[in-house]
Design an enzyme around this catalytic site. Structure first.
Site, PDB file in Angstrom:
ATOM      1  N   TYR A  14       2.024   3.430  -8.903  1.00 11.20           N
ATOM      2  CA  TYR A  14       3.226   2.893  -8.275  1.00 11.20           C
ATOM      3  C   TYR A  14       4.029   1.954  -9.180  1.00 11.20           C
ATOM      4  O   TYR A  14       5.099   1.496  -8.799  1.00 11.20           O
ATOM      5  CB  TYR A  14       2.859   2.125  -7.002  1.00 11.20           C
ATOM      6  CG  TYR A  14       2.146   2.966  -5.989  1.00 11.20           C
ATOM      7  CD1 TYR A  14       2.838   3.901  -5.235  1.00 11.20           C
ATOM      8  CD2 TYR A  14       0.774   2.845  -5.789  1.00 11.20           C
ATOM      9  CE1 TYR A  14       2.186   4.691  -4.296  1.00 11.20           C
ATOM     10  CE2 TYR A  14       0.112   3.628  -4.855  1.00 11.20           C
ATOM     11  CZ  TYR A  14       0.824   4.545  -4.114  1.00 11.20           C
ATOM     12  OH  TYR A  14       0.185   5.328  -3.188  1.00 11.20           O
ATOM     13  N   HIS A  19       9.941   1.056  -4.960  1.00  8.62           N
ATOM     14  CA  HIS A  19       9.285   0.146  -4.007  1.00  8.62           C
ATOM     15  C   HIS A  19       8.660  -1.059  -4.713  1.00  8.62           C
ATOM     16  O   HIS A  19       8.380  -2.062  -4.074  1.00  8.62           O
ATOM     17  CB  HIS A  19       8.207   0.916  -3.247  1.00  8.62           C
ATOM     18  CG  HIS A  19       8.240   0.759  -1.755  1.00  8.62           C
ATOM     19  ND1 HIS A  19       9.285   0.219  -1.051  1.00  8.62           N
ATOM     20  CD2 HIS A  19       7.307   1.097  -0.822  1.00  8.62           C
ATOM     21  CE1 HIS A  19       9.000   0.227   0.250  1.00  8.62           C
ATOM     22  NE2 HIS A  19       7.810   0.761   0.407  1.00  8.62           N
ATOM     23  N   PHE A  61      -1.335  -3.442  -0.463  1.00  8.13           N
ATOM     24  CA  PHE A  61      -0.388  -2.352  -0.277  1.00  8.13           C
ATOM     25  C   PHE A  61       0.738  -2.856   0.619  1.00  8.13           C
ATOM     26  O   PHE A  61       0.570  -3.779   1.411  1.00  8.13           O
ATOM     27  CB  PHE A  61      -1.027  -1.059   0.247  1.00  8.13           C
ATOM     28  CG  PHE A  61      -1.801  -0.339  -0.822  1.00  8.13           C
ATOM     29  CD1 PHE A  61      -1.165   0.547  -1.686  1.00  8.13           C
ATOM     30  CD2 PHE A  61      -3.153  -0.584  -0.997  1.00  8.13           C
ATOM     31  CE1 PHE A  61      -1.871   1.183  -2.687  1.00  8.13           C
ATOM     32  CE2 PHE A  61      -3.859   0.046  -1.994  1.00  8.13           C
ATOM     33  CZ  PHE A  61      -3.222   0.930  -2.852  1.00  8.13           C
ATOM     34  N   ASN A  63       2.391  -2.089   3.315  1.00  2.40           N
ATOM     35  CA  ASN A  63       2.371  -2.183   4.773  1.00  2.40           C
ATOM     36  C   ASN A  63       1.564  -3.349   5.320  1.00  2.40           C
ATOM     37  O   ASN A  63       1.671  -3.662   6.504  1.00  2.40           O
ATOM     38  CB  ASN A  63       1.849  -0.877   5.375  1.00  2.40           C
ATOM     39  CG  ASN A  63       2.738   0.302   5.069  1.00  2.40           C
ATOM     40  OD1 ASN A  63       3.773   0.173   4.420  1.00  2.40           O
ATOM     41  ND2 ASN A  63       2.345   1.465   5.533  1.00  2.40           N
ATOM     42  N   ASP A  88      12.818  -4.204  -2.394  1.00  2.75           N
ATOM     43  CA  ASP A  88      13.755  -3.098  -2.521  1.00  2.75           C
ATOM     44  C   ASP A  88      14.501  -2.914  -1.210  1.00  2.75           C
ATOM     45  O   ASP A  88      13.980  -3.209  -0.144  1.00  2.75           O
ATOM     46  CB  ASP A  88      13.010  -1.813  -2.894  1.00  2.75           C
ATOM     47  CG  ASP A  88      11.994  -1.405  -1.841  1.00  2.75           C
ATOM     48  OD1 ASP A  88      11.090  -2.211  -1.540  1.00  2.75           O
ATOM     49  OD2 ASP A  88      12.090  -0.292  -1.303  1.00  2.75           O
ATOM     50  N   ASN A 109       8.507  -1.505   5.783  1.00  7.40           N
ATOM     51  CA  ASN A 109       7.180  -1.853   6.300  1.00  7.40           C
ATOM     52  C   ASN A 109       6.603  -3.131   5.715  1.00  7.40           C
ATOM     53  O   ASN A 109       5.832  -3.821   6.376  1.00  7.40           O
ATOM     54  CB  ASN A 109       6.218  -0.685   6.103  1.00  7.40           C
ATOM     55  CG  ASN A 109       6.545   0.463   7.030  1.00  7.40           C
ATOM     56  OD1 ASN A 109       7.040   0.261   8.146  1.00  7.40           O
ATOM     57  ND2 ASN A 109       6.288   1.675   6.590  1.00  7.40           N
TER      58      ASN A 109
END
Length: 190
Positions: A14, A19, A61, A63, A88, A109
């Site tokens: 990632y 994100h 993460f 969320n 973002d 999220n």
């Protein structure tokens, strides 16, 4: 004192995604200041400190970002007004920069998790990453790398945002908004 929180997802998969713009900002600030590492397992994130400022990259993460922020907030007794979250925003064109206190999560999220865990009145640094053609493509879009053309401008954009973030710790929101808000990357390049 301020707690700067960069939202993103851990792991090399990632690292360069849209994100993870918040993580990239924290990396820049930590590098520029030579901030010292205060990370502990209970923080569920990478935490650094320089002077009286803290810099956090939640490793829960996206969320579940609120869990990490809540742990650091409680441990250091940081008020919600002193939390600055960099994230973002697909509702802004690439390179746009906006500042806002409170508000809704807009389907993000990471913000949803923060709102649930600490409340909504933290300061938001909204970084435009553009928007996919169809709403059904949002998750795929934000979890993909920036384009080669976007990457060419990211270093300059990140420097601009890092400067703005540090001003947020010492100046009013109105002052920072008037000097650092961007409508798009062209505003920075022009």
């Amino acid at each position: 004192m301020a707690l700067f929180v960069g939202l993103g997802n851990p792991g090399s998969k990632y690292e360069n995604t849209r994100h993870n713009i918040g993580f990239r900002l924290i990396d820049r600030l930590v590098s520029e200041f030579g901030a010292r590492d205060l990370s502990k397992a209970s923080f569920q994130g990478e935490l650094f400190k320089y002077s009286q400022h803290y810099f956090l990259k939640p490793t829960t993460f996206m969320n579940l970002s609120g869990k990490s922020v809540l742990a650091v907030k409680q441990f250091y007794k940081i008020e919600i007004e002193d939390i600055i979250v960099i994230h973002d925003d697909i509702d802004l064109p690439f390179g746009a920069l906006r500042f806002k206190r409170g508000g809704g999560h807009g389907g993000h999220n990471g913000l949803r998790s923060l709102d649930e865990m600490i409340g909504k009145e933290y300061l938001r640094v909204r970084v435009g990453v553009g928007k996919p053609a169809h709403k059904s493509q949002v998750a795929d879009y934000v979890l993909h790398d920036f384009t080669k053309e976007e990457e060419e401008h990211l270093d300059q954009l990140i420097s601009h945002i890092a400067e703005a973030c540090m001003k947020l710790a010492t100046e009013t929101l109105t002052e920072v908004k008037s000097r650092y808000s961007l409508k798009s990357i062209e505003g920075l390049l022009g």
